[in-house]
Scaffold this motif. Structure first.
Motif, PDB file in Angstrom:
ATOM      1  N   TYR A   1       0.847  -1.196   0.000  1.00  0.00           N
ATOM      2  CA  TYR A   1       0.000   0.000   0.000  1.00  0.00           C
ATOM      3  C   TYR A   1       0.877   1.238   0.000  1.00  0.00           C
ATOM      4  CZ  TYR A   1       0.843   0.821   4.982  1.00  0.00           C
ATOM      5  OH  TYR A   1       1.433   1.098   6.182  1.00  0.00           O
ATOM      6  N   TYR A   2       0.295   2.339  -0.423  1.00  0.00           N
ATOM      7  CA  TYR A   2       0.988   3.614  -0.351  1.00  0.00           C
ATOM      8  C   TYR A   2       0.037   4.638   0.228  1.00  0.00           C
ATOM      9  CZ  TYR A   2      -0.889   4.531  -5.146  1.00  0.00           C
ATOM     10  OH  TYR A   2      -1.665   4.705  -6.259  1.00  0.00           O
ATOM     11  N   GLY A   3       0.601   5.617   0.918  1.00  0.00           N
ATOM     12  CA  GLY A   3      -0.263   6.534   1.642  1.00  0.00           C
ATOM     13  C   GLY A   3       0.278   7.925   1.770  1.00  0.00           C
ATOM     14  N   ARG A   4       0.607   8.322   2.991  1.00  0.00           N
ATOM     15  CA  ARG A   4       0.902   9.699   3.360  1.00  0.00           C
ATOM     16  C   ARG A   4       1.890  10.411   2.418  1.00  0.00           C
ATOM     17  NH1 ARG A   4      -1.212   9.443   7.645  1.00  0.00           N
ATOM     18  NH2 ARG A   4      -0.354   8.400   9.397  1.00  0.00           N
TER      19      ARG A   4
ATOM     20  N   ASN B   1       0.091  11.277  -0.799  1.00  0.00           N
ATOM     21  CA  ASN B   1      -1.217  11.914  -0.699  1.00  0.00           C
ATOM     22  C   ASN B   1      -1.207  13.292  -1.350  1.00  0.00           C
ATOM     23  OD1 ASN B   1      -3.903  11.545   0.231  1.00  0.00           O
ATOM     24  ND2 ASN B   1      -3.550  13.063   1.819  1.00  0.00           N
TER      25      ASN B   1
ATOM     26  N   MET C   1      -5.324   9.098  -0.101  1.00  0.00           N
ATOM     27  CA  MET C   1      -5.053   7.870   0.652  1.00  0.00           C
ATOM     28  C   MET C   1      -6.273   7.366   1.418  1.00  0.00           C
ATOM     29  SD  MET C   1      -2.623   9.170   3.711  1.00  0.00           S
ATOM     30  CE  MET C   1      -3.308   9.608   5.287  1.00  0.00           C
ATOM     31  N   THR C   2      -7.325   8.189   1.538  1.00  0.00           N
ATOM     32  CA  THR C   2      -8.539   7.758   2.240  1.00  0.00           C
ATOM     33  C   THR C   2      -9.583   7.167   1.297  1.00  0.00           C
ATOM     34  OG1 THR C   2      -9.590   9.924   2.104  1.00  0.00           O
ATOM     35  CG2 THR C   2      -8.173   9.518   4.018  1.00  0.00           C
TER      36      THR C   2
ATOM     37  N   SER D   1      -4.444   1.827  -1.836  1.00  0.00           N
ATOM     38  CA  SER D   1      -4.431   3.044  -1.016  1.00  0.00           C
ATOM     39  C   SER D   1      -4.416   2.611   0.446  1.00  0.00           C
ATOM     40  CB  SER D   1      -5.668   3.890  -1.293  1.00  0.00           C
ATOM     41  OG  SER D   1      -6.829   3.197  -0.864  1.00  0.00           O
ATOM     42  N   ARG D   2      -4.029   3.511   1.313  1.00  0.00           N
ATOM     43  CA  ARG D   2      -3.971   3.178   2.741  1.00  0.00           C
ATOM     44  C   ARG D   2      -5.347   2.732   3.247  1.00  0.00           C
ATOM     45  NH1 ARG D   2      -0.660   3.781   7.112  1.00  0.00           N
ATOM     46  NH2 ARG D   2      -1.768   3.802   9.097  1.00  0.00           N
TER      47      ARG D   2
ATOM     48  N   GLU E   1      -6.226  -0.815   4.996  1.00  0.00           N
ATOM     49  CA  GLU E   1      -6.828  -0.899   6.335  1.00  0.00           C
ATOM     50  C   GLU E   1      -8.066  -1.776   6.322  1.00  0.00           C
ATOM     51  OE1 GLU E   1      -7.534   3.152   7.497  1.00  0.00           O
ATOM     52  OE2 GLU E   1      -5.450   3.474   8.096  1.00  0.00           O
TER      53      GLU E   1
ATOM     54  N   ILE F   1      -2.295  -3.394   6.825  1.00  0.00           N
ATOM     55  CA  ILE F   1      -1.428  -2.322   7.319  1.00  0.00           C
ATOM     56  C   ILE F   1      -0.287  -2.848   8.187  1.00  0.00           C
ATOM     57  CG2 ILE F   1      -1.365  -0.291   8.847  1.00  0.00           C
ATOM     58  CD1 ILE F   1      -2.541   0.373   6.198  1.00  0.00           C
TER      59      ILE F   1
END
Length: 165
Positions: free
Chosen positions: A77-80, A83, A95-96, A141-142, A146, A151
């Motif tokens: 996953y990739y996120g912050r 974003n 990311m949400t 996405s994060r 989740e 995660i």
């Protein structure tokens, strides 16, 4: 005697046709008053809502969309860090949102990602290209990671199926 019997019958018939006078005025409720009374339990904000439905009501479960299996492979996953950056499709990465990156699936394709380790699935929309690591099949996405419990591990083997819709 015949006349007396006939008079009693006439009195009884008269009583049926013309009822006795009531002690006060008799009012028939208006159509609106009957409506308000009938629907009071449903319009009273203080009344508890009955959410059970009728006893014979069938529970309607949305039909699962048809899916074409794509097989299994590693997901991450990739996120912050990403974003707000532009994705390959041109939209900003969120990311949400329930989105993912795949090397070849068309943008907008909906994919069911199942993580056998947790038994949970999520439906994502492809909006980016990648992953660029050769041992990965999809980058989630994060929020999607989740949803399926990916995660903590950061990556894991998932099963993919393209939704036909």
């Amino acid at each position: 005697m015949v006349g007396a019997g006939h008079a009693e019958t006439q009195l009884e018939a008269a009583a049926l046709v013309a009822p006795r006078a009531a002690t006060g005025p008799v009012f028939a409720p208006s159509e609106e008053a009957r409506f308000v009374e009938a629907f009071a339990p449903y319009t009273d904000p203080a009344a508890p809502l009955d959410q059970t439905g009728p006893a014979n009501a069938a529970t309607i479960t949305p039909a699962e969309p048809e899916a074409t299996p794509l097989g299994s492979g590693n997901a991450s996953y990739y996120g912050r860090r990403f974003n707000g950056r532009r994705t390959a499709s041109g939209e900003a990465f969120d990311m949400t949102a329930l989105t993912a990156a795949h090397r070849s699936l068309p943008f907008g394709t909906r994919v069911r990602v199942t993580y056998p380790r947790t038994g949970r699935s999520v439906i994502v929309r492809i909006n980016d290209r990648g992953p660029y690591s050769h041992d990965r099949l999809i980058d989630l996405s994060r929020a999607a990671a989740e949803e399926i419990g990916l995660i903590a591990q950061g990556h894991g083997t998932v099963e993919l199926a393209v939704l036909d819709s």
